[in-house]
Design a protein around this motif. Structure first.
Motif, mmCIF file in Angstrom:
data_model
loop_
_atom_site.group_PDB
_atom_site.id
_atom_site.type_symbol
_atom_site.label_atom_id
_atom_site.label_comp_id
_atom_site.label_asym_id
_atom_site.label_seq_id
_atom_site.Cartn_x
_atom_site.Cartn_y
_atom_site.Cartn_z
ATOM 1 N N ARG A 149 14.830 5.611 21.361
ATOM 2 C CA ARG A 149 15.781 5.077 20.390
ATOM 3 C C ARG A 149 16.079 3.631 20.741
ATOM 4 N NH1 ARG A 149 19.566 9.886 21.409
ATOM 5 N NH2 ARG A 149 18.117 11.522 20.883
ATOM 6 N N GLY B 15 11.479 9.376 18.083
ATOM 7 C CA GLY B 15 12.599 8.469 18.281
ATOM 8 C C GLY B 15 12.933 7.784 16.974
ATOM 9 N N ASP B 16 13.633 6.655 17.079
ATOM 10 C CA ASP B 16 13.969 5.906 15.874
ATOM 11 C C ASP B 16 14.373 4.491 16.234
ATOM 12 O OD1 ASP B 16 14.203 5.495 13.160
ATOM 13 O OD2 ASP B 16 15.555 7.182 12.860
ATOM 14 N N TYR C 121 17.071 1.396 15.054
ATOM 15 C CA TYR C 121 18.337 1.159 14.374
ATOM 16 C C TYR C 121 18.587 -0.338 14.308
ATOM 17 C CZ TYR C 121 18.803 6.063 15.603
ATOM 18 O OH TYR C 121 18.569 7.399 15.748
ATOM 19 N N ALA D 263 22.565 6.047 17.064
ATOM 20 C CA ALA D 263 21.487 6.308 18.013
ATOM 21 C C ALA D 263 21.887 7.314 19.076
ATOM 22 C CB ALA D 263 21.037 4.991 18.673
#
Length: 75
Positions: A3, A34-35, A37, A71
């Motif tokens: 993240r 995940g990501d 942001y 997150a």
């Protein structure tokens, strides 16, 4: 890390190269469960994200604290 929070508050300009980096980064993060942001984009950067449709893929948060909360972190 899976993240990643990007603080865009000091970024006055973004072109296609920057957009490409964001798109590749979010794809890579999501492949790893995940990501990515985005936090506090300036009006100019927010406009580019809107025009190109990136906001639909990576919706920005108004503040870094909001992005961190999304997150799952605190700092």
């Amino acid at each position: 890390r899976r993240r990643l929070v990007l603080d865009l508050s000091a970024l006055d300009f973004m072109d296609s190269s920057g957009l490409n980096v964001l798109i590749r980064a979010v794809n890579k993060a999501r492949e790893s469960d995940g990501d990515l942001y985005l936090a506090a984009p300036t009006p100019a950067v927010r406009r580019i994200l809107e025009i190109t449709g990136v906001m639909s893929t990576i919706p920005p948060h108004d503040a870094v604290a909001d992005a961190l909360a999304a997150a799952g972190g605190t700092r």
